[in-house]
Write an enzyme that holds these catalytic residues in place. Structure first.
Site, short mmCIF file in Angstrom:
data_model
loop_
_atom_site.label_atom_id
_atom_site.label_comp_id
_atom_site.label_asym_id
_atom_site.label_seq_id
_atom_site.Cartn_x
_atom_site.Cartn_y
_atom_site.Cartn_z
N GLU A 186 0.49 7.68 4.23
CA GLU A 186 1.73 7.02 3.80
C GLU A 186 2.80 8.05 3.43
OE1 GLU A 186 -1.31 5.72 2.99
OE2 GLU A 186 -1.04 3.90 4.14
N ASN A 194 -4.52 4.09 8.97
CA ASN A 194 -3.44 3.36 9.63
C ASN A 194 -2.51 4.28 10.40
OD1 ASN A 194 -2.75 4.00 6.65
ND2 ASN A 194 -0.76 3.87 7.63
N ASP A 222 -2.06 -1.71 7.80
CA ASP A 222 -2.79 -0.72 6.99
C ASP A 222 -4.30 -0.95 7.04
OD1 ASP A 222 -3.13 1.46 5.26
OD2 ASP A 222 -3.07 0.19 3.47
CA CA Z 1 -3.83 3.53 4.63
#
Ligand code: CA
Length: 702
Positions: free
Chosen positions: A194, A270, A315
């Site tokens: 992220e 992700n 995600d």
């Molecule tokens: Ca993640």
């Protein structure tokens, strides 16, 4: 000439004897792992089944299990590690990547190691300052640190042997997962999906700390030469300029290893950002994100991959633990790999080649209607593609996952897998104005619009929908056999034992034992704090112990805020708890948590447009630690009660100038600017006023 020959001979002999010494150590380390009293790898073995062959503690006598010893850590952040025990010594990590060695029969500290992770690193990680444990050889202990170092310590005294920086470029490559030793290699992945990183997994020489190979999980800018053919193939599945945001696909958790096949296994995270390409347009499959992968241990070359969630926008990291075992499927003996994925499906793959054998939903799933076993691809519900529709979609499971890093266990005795299952839907809405930033979470979803509504009825309905349980799952039949419901999600990992037992800790502070075969609850212990880690078992001088790390934390209380209260309200008390049948220890009496009333907030009503601006900034830069709605779930202080709301100088010192940066609260004035931090203040004041009004109204009703 003769001198030269002699020198060459001597160096040859030296090299050979060094190689022999290393080979000897590899053998001894393997022998150390197979001793029944030891638990020498976080997952028990490199197969990560988390099954203990010990049965002195069993379904008949577990009612007599008592605390044998406890050890208090010097931190109040989440504990996620599974300790290892070798020949009577326990090695574990605690929050902030610290390492402890203790006598496993008494808890007496033998040595500790603090890698001195700078506190401000906490602002550049998604999910608390956690660590999931060490890897050991006969003479070494390996730990990965939150600031991305892989460190080797002398196992007998904790002295630093070598330290390798695993990051690349300026992006925050963190490590929270446990390393894995395979032969003379120590393998580690990184976190940071992220925060704009490019995922990879790396192998280092256990003796020298030299990097032997690195496998990237996503391709770089195709204008540059590809590192290998796997990257060339992967690049055809991406759209836009993905490399500008790193791509994601981080290997932030689990590693397993099959020495016979010479393959190391891991899951990838992700694709970044969550909501699809930065410049808009449709995301391709985005290989090798959200995938289960195998590499050849010798050189880190690609062996196979299976993508659990092609074109992931939810995600759905595939980083959950991967258990290796052999199962009879359709009358055929198969070497399999098992995973309860974040996306809600339980996967059984052939681990020799990655062939999908079965995929069954173990929780209610609405983002897809099933997995096509021929193509291996999910049948995706078109409404779930919020990135394409531009509309909000509440996905089940949400990003918290139907199963997250909290490890499942597999018992070859019962043939069942014990999954810490959870149901926590998440509202996804594309952030139309998303721009990538060097600080804060780069997710591309509109967190401000989808934050928890303050309408008490809607709020109660959402909180009511959260669930958590331990489920026993038959991986051959693909069905649930029994379940034990808990108050909410984010409970601990599981341990199965040959005593027909399965152990699990819960978010509301219980450590529980069930009969593994039928789910009968047999024993419980009040741990005084939420448990998220997984238990393990070992023996010293023939006596069996069960150990678990207690200490509430991780991503759910940080991000979830009020949602996390569904699971429990106990504060963090970070400890090792060890149990034995004749234990006589007890925990000190504590005041159990009670909800403190909010103090009166500032009376001046902040301007609505300022509050709205503040909500957007808060959601992206603050909510990752301080919770949705300005209060972290029992882990960080409730910002609505902060004295800084009424004190300009205090607000400026903490928020703009970084007075608490050692705890992760960096100088946000530098990166966001004072205009934006003032808007955040208006938002927090507004939340404090709403909360205080609700509290006053509730008091008047009583
Ligand atoms: Ca993640």
């Amino acid at each position: 000439m003769r001198v030269m020959q002699t020198l060459v001979m001597i160096s040859g002999v030296l090299a050979t004897s060094l190689a022999l010494a290393a080979a000897g150590e590899v053998k001894e380390t393997a022998a150390m792992s197979s001793k029944p009293g030891n638990w020498a790898v976080t997952g028990h073995g490199a197969d990560d089944t988390r099954f203990s062959p010990l049965s002195n503690i069993n379904a008949n006598n577990v009612k007599n299990l008592r605390l044998a010893w406890s050890y208090d850590f010097d931190t109040h952040r989440g504990q996620e590690a599974t300790p290892v025990v070798v020949d009577g010594v326990m090695y574990t990590t605690s929050a902030w990547s610290k390492v402890q060695a203790l006598r496993a029969d008494s808890g007496k500290l033998l040595w500790q190691f603090d890698p001195k992770v700078p506190g401000e690193v906490a602002a550049h990680v998604c999910c608390d300052v956690v660590n999931r444990g060490v890897a050991v050889t006969t003479d070494r202990v390996f730990v990965g640190t939150l600031d991305g170092r892989l460190i080797a310590l002398n196992r007998h005294n904790g002295k630093l042997l070598w330290s390798a920086a695993t990051g690349e470029g300026k992006r925050p490559y963190a490590i929270t997962g446990a390393p894995l030793v395979a032969g003379n290699r120590v393998i580690i992945g990184n976190a940071g999906g992220e925060f704009g990183v490019r995922g990879y997994v790396s192998a280092y020489d256990t003796r020298s700390g030299k990097r032997l190979w690195r496998f990237y999980t996503v391709p770089d800018n195709p204008a540059k030469p590809f590192e290998n053919d796997a990257m060339r193939r992967a690049a055809t599945t991406w759209t836009g300029q993905w490399w500008k945001d790193g791509g994601g696909g981080t290997v932030w958790n689990s590693l397993s290893y099959d020495p016979q096949l010479g393959l190391v296994y891991f899951g990838t995270g992700n694709a970044a950002p969550w909501s699809g390409p930065l410049e808009g347009g449709e995301r391709g499959d985005a290989l090798y994100t959200a995938s289960i992968m195998a590499l050849h241990i010798k050189d880190g070359s690609y062996a196979w991959h299976y993508q659990t969630t092609p074109s992931d926008v939810w995600d759905y990291d595939a980083d959950q633990n991967l258990s290796l075992t052999n199962l009879k499927i359709n009358g055929q003996d198969r070497k399999v790999i098992l995973q309860a994925n974040k996306n809600g499906y339980f996967y059984v793959l052939d681990r020799t080649n990655g062939q999908l054998l079965s995929a069954n939903a173990f929780v209610p799933v609405n983002w897809s209607t099933g997995i096509d076993l021929k193509t291996g691809r999910p049948q995706v519900n078109p409404e779930a593609r919020y990135d394409q529709s531009g509309k909000l979609f509440v996905a089940q499971p949400g990003g918290l996952g139907a199963h997250n890093w909290q490890p499942m266990s597999y018992s070859p005795q019962t043939g069942l897998v014990y999954i810490p299952e959870q149901q926590a839907p998440f509202p996804y809405l594309k952030d139309k104005d998303f721009k990538e930033e060097p600080v804060g979470l780069n997710m591309g979803v509109d967190l401000a619009t989808t934050s928890l509504p303050q309408d008490p009825n809607i709020k109660a309905a959402i909180i009511g929908s959260l669930k958590g349980a331990l489920i026993a799952w038959d991986p051959v039949a693909g069905r649930e056999v029994w379940r034990a419901d808990h108050p909410g999600p984010w409970n601990g990992g599981s341990l199965a034992t040959a005593g027909d037992l399965v152990f699990q800790g819960t978010a509301n502070g219980e450590f529980l034992a069930y009969q593994a075969s039928n789910g009968q609850p047999l024993w419980s212990f009040a741990a005084q704090t939420g448990i998220i880690a997984a238990p393990m078992a070992y023996s010293v001088n023939g006596k069996q112990y069960v150990t678990i790390l207690a200490g509430w934390g991780g991503v759910f209380p940080l991000v979830g805020g009020e949602l996390a209260f569904k699971s429990g309200r106990l504060p963090n008390r970070s400890r090792i708890l060890t149990f034995a049948l004749d234990g006589t220890a007890s925990l000190p009496a504590v005041e159990m948590a009670s909800v403190k009333p909010l103090p009166a907030p500032p009376t001046e009503i902040p301007a609505a447009d300022l509050v709205a601006q503040g909500a957007v900034t808060y959601a992206r830069y603050c909510g990752g630690c301080h919770g949705d709605g300005a209060y972290g779930g029992s882990l960080l202080p409730d910002l609505r009660a902060s004295a800084a709301l009424k004190d300009d100088a205090l607000w400026d010192a903490i928020v703009n100038k970084g007075a608490l940066k050692n705890q992760g609260m960096i100088a946000w004035g530098d990166s966001l600017g004072v205009t934006r931090t003032q808007a955040v203040r208006a938002f927090v004041i507004s939340r404090a006023q709403q909360g205080y009004a609700a509290q006053t109204a509730a008091a008047a009703n009583h």
